[in-house]
Design a protein around this motif. Structure first.
Motif, mmCIF file in Angstrom:
data_model
loop_
_atom_site.group_PDB
_atom_site.id
_atom_site.type_symbol
_atom_site.label_atom_id
_atom_site.label_comp_id
_atom_site.label_asym_id
_atom_site.label_seq_id
_atom_site.Cartn_x
_atom_site.Cartn_y
_atom_site.Cartn_z
ATOM 1 N N MET A 1 2.316 -25.234 0.752
ATOM 2 C CA MET A 1 1.529 -24.025 0.840
ATOM 3 C C MET A 1 1.985 -23.248 2.081
ATOM 4 O O MET A 1 2.003 -23.793 3.176
ATOM 5 C CB MET A 1 0.052 -24.417 0.935
ATOM 6 C CG MET A 1 -0.870 -23.281 1.187
ATOM 7 S SD MET A 1 -2.642 -23.702 1.207
ATOM 8 C CE MET A 1 -2.725 -25.406 1.617
ATOM 9 N N ASP A 2 2.341 -22.006 1.878
ATOM 10 C CA ASP A 2 2.834 -21.146 2.956
ATOM 11 C C ASP A 2 1.655 -20.352 3.521
ATOM 12 O O ASP A 2 1.247 -19.338 2.956
ATOM 13 C CB ASP A 2 3.921 -20.225 2.410
ATOM 14 C CG ASP A 2 4.600 -19.414 3.496
ATOM 15 O OD1 ASP A 2 3.938 -19.080 4.510
ATOM 16 O OD2 ASP A 2 5.781 -19.076 3.320
ATOM 17 N N THR A 3 1.096 -20.819 4.635
ATOM 18 C CA THR A 3 -0.090 -20.172 5.196
ATOM 19 C C THR A 3 0.201 -18.750 5.686
ATOM 20 O O THR A 3 -0.680 -17.897 5.634
ATOM 21 C CB THR A 3 -0.694 -21.016 6.332
ATOM 22 O OG1 THR A 3 0.285 -21.208 7.350
ATOM 23 C CG2 THR A 3 -1.182 -22.358 5.810
ATOM 24 N N GLY A 4 1.409 -18.519 6.125
ATOM 25 C CA GLY A 4 1.778 -17.162 6.549
ATOM 26 C C GLY A 4 1.699 -16.179 5.391
ATOM 27 O O GLY A 4 1.205 -15.060 5.547
ATOM 28 N N LYS A 5 2.185 -16.615 4.232
ATOM 29 C CA LYS A 5 2.117 -15.743 3.053
ATOM 30 C C LYS A 5 0.674 -15.519 2.614
ATOM 31 O O LYS A 5 0.320 -14.428 2.166
ATOM 32 C CB LYS A 5 2.933 -16.334 1.901
ATOM 33 C CG LYS A 5 4.423 -16.188 2.100
ATOM 34 C CD LYS A 5 5.205 -16.709 0.914
ATOM 35 C CE LYS A 5 6.694 -16.574 1.169
ATOM 36 N NZ LYS A 5 7.494 -17.126 0.074
ATOM 37 N N LEU A 6 -0.166 -16.558 2.741
ATOM 38 C CA LEU A 6 -1.578 -16.384 2.400
ATOM 39 C C LEU A 6 -2.226 -15.356 3.321
ATOM 40 O O LEU A 6 -2.973 -14.482 2.855
ATOM 41 C CB LEU A 6 -2.332 -17.715 2.491
ATOM 42 C CG LEU A 6 -1.945 -18.802 1.502
ATOM 43 C CD1 LEU A 6 -2.772 -20.055 1.742
ATOM 44 C CD2 LEU A 6 -2.081 -18.329 0.074
ATOM 45 N N LYS A 7 -1.945 -15.452 4.603
ATOM 46 C CA LYS A 7 -2.513 -14.502 5.567
ATOM 47 C C LYS A 7 -2.024 -13.088 5.287
ATOM 48 O O LYS A 7 -2.805 -12.133 5.308
ATOM 49 C CB LYS A 7 -2.167 -14.914 7.000
ATOM 50 C CG LYS A 7 -2.936 -16.133 7.457
ATOM 51 C CD LYS A 7 -2.568 -16.507 8.882
ATOM 52 C CE LYS A 7 -3.399 -17.686 9.345
ATOM 53 N NZ LYS A 7 -3.265 -17.955 10.776
ATOM 54 N N ASP A 8 -0.724 -12.946 5.031
ATOM 55 C CA ASP A 8 -0.167 -11.623 4.731
ATOM 56 C C ASP A 8 -0.790 -11.049 3.460
ATOM 57 O O ASP A 8 -1.146 -9.869 3.402
ATOM 58 C CB ASP A 8 1.349 -11.693 4.572
ATOM 59 C CG ASP A 8 2.074 -11.956 5.882
ATOM 60 O OD1 ASP A 8 1.449 -11.837 6.961
ATOM 61 O OD2 ASP A 8 3.273 -12.313 5.820
ATOM 62 N N VAL A 58 -9.294 -17.706 5.894
ATOM 63 C CA VAL A 58 -7.871 -17.357 5.927
ATOM 64 C C VAL A 58 -7.349 -17.337 7.362
ATOM 65 O O VAL A 58 -6.242 -17.823 7.626
ATOM 66 C CB VAL A 58 -7.612 -16.019 5.204
ATOM 67 C CG1 VAL A 58 -6.173 -15.567 5.402
ATOM 68 C CG2 VAL A 58 -7.933 -16.144 3.723
ATOM 69 N N SER A 59 -8.141 -16.828 8.289
ATOM 70 C CA SER A 59 -7.663 -16.752 9.670
ATOM 71 C C SER A 59 -7.472 -18.132 10.290
ATOM 72 O O SER A 59 -6.650 -18.299 11.185
ATOM 73 C CB SER A 59 -8.602 -15.912 10.533
ATOM 74 O OG SER A 59 -9.819 -16.587 10.750
ATOM 75 N N SER A 60 -8.214 -19.128 9.803
ATOM 76 C CA SER A 60 -8.072 -20.474 10.364
ATOM 77 C C SER A 60 -7.432 -21.451 9.388
ATOM 78 O O SER A 60 -7.525 -22.669 9.578
ATOM 79 C CB SER A 60 -9.429 -20.985 10.847
ATOM 80 O OG SER A 60 -10.370 -20.996 9.821
ATOM 81 N N VAL A 61 -6.740 -20.941 8.374
ATOM 82 C CA VAL A 61 -6.146 -21.800 7.348
ATOM 83 C C VAL A 61 -5.139 -22.795 7.935
ATOM 84 O O VAL A 61 -4.956 -23.879 7.400
ATOM 85 C CB VAL A 61 -5.518 -20.970 6.206
ATOM 86 C CG1 VAL A 61 -4.262 -20.236 6.660
ATOM 87 C CG2 VAL A 61 -5.245 -21.823 4.985
ATOM 88 N N ASP A 62 -4.552 -22.465 9.050
ATOM 89 C CA ASP A 62 -3.579 -23.367 9.667
ATOM 90 C C ASP A 62 -4.140 -24.050 10.918
ATOM 91 O O ASP A 62 -3.400 -24.582 11.725
ATOM 92 C CB ASP A 62 -2.272 -22.630 9.978
ATOM 93 C CG ASP A 62 -2.492 -21.299 10.664
ATOM 94 O OD1 ASP A 62 -3.636 -20.995 11.076
ATOM 95 O OD2 ASP A 62 -1.522 -20.533 10.783
ATOM 96 N N ASP A 63 -5.479 -24.026 11.051
ATOM 97 C CA ASP A 63 -6.159 -24.656 12.188
ATOM 98 C C ASP A 63 -7.285 -25.526 11.642
ATOM 99 O O ASP A 63 -8.441 -25.120 11.589
ATOM 100 C CB ASP A 63 -6.694 -23.572 13.122
ATOM 101 C CG ASP A 63 -7.498 -24.126 14.294
ATOM 102 O OD1 ASP A 63 -7.538 -25.357 14.484
ATOM 103 O OD2 ASP A 63 -8.111 -23.303 15.007
ATOM 104 N N THR A 64 -6.934 -26.751 11.223
ATOM 105 C CA THR A 64 -7.920 -27.615 10.558
ATOM 106 C C THR A 64 -9.095 -27.979 11.460
ATOM 107 O O THR A 64 -10.195 -28.190 10.959
ATOM 108 C CB THR A 64 -7.267 -28.899 10.016
ATOM 109 O OG1 THR A 64 -6.598 -29.566 11.081
ATOM 110 C CG2 THR A 64 -6.290 -28.585 8.899
#
Length: 135
Positions: A1-8, A58-64
């Motif tokens: 899962m590409d969290t950068g693409k989700l945020k964009d 979404v803003s914390s998708v890469d900060d569990t």
């Protein structure tokens, strides 16, 4: 899962503001009309709540360390509103339909897979927290 693409992608979708929430709930209630009774007659506040929750997720998708406690609390609160595990699938379907609609030509199979995977994790954490006994 590409969290950068989700945020964009969420930035692109979120630029449509309240229209996103209106579309989501219209889609959800078309799929599952019986869910409408779980919501207030006037949905303006609910639209704001949905968009705020999605933005936080979404803003914390890469900060569990931030995301998981937020989702656990969200799951418990939703359980208090009568949400059950069976509700998560139609909500996910409506979310994906909404994201696809507002993404326009930017939507593709890879993005759909990433969003589906992200929602699956969100739903899992929320449902598990909702199922925990209250201490």
């Amino acid at each position: 899962m590409d969290t950068g693409k989700l945020k964009d992608n969420f930035a692109l979708v979120g630029a449509n503001g309240v229209d996103v929430a209106e579309y989501f709930y219209a889609d959800l209630f078309a799929r599952e009309p019986q869910l409408r009774s779980m919501f207030p007659a006037a949905m303006a506040r609910q639209h704001e709540v949905l968009l705020a929750a999605l933005s936080q997720i979404v803003s914390s998708v890469d900060d569990t360390e931030t995301l998981v406690p937020f989702l656990q609390d969200l799951g418990r609160r939703h359980h208090g509103f009568g949400v059950v595990a069976d509700h998560y699938a139609p909500v996910g379907a409506s979310l994906l339909a909404t994201l696809a609609y507002f993404s326009g030509p930017a939507w593709n199979e890879e993005l759909e897979r990433d969003w589906a995977a992200a929602y699956g994790l969100v739903a899992k954490v929320m449902a598990e927290a909702a199922a925990e006994p209250v201490s």
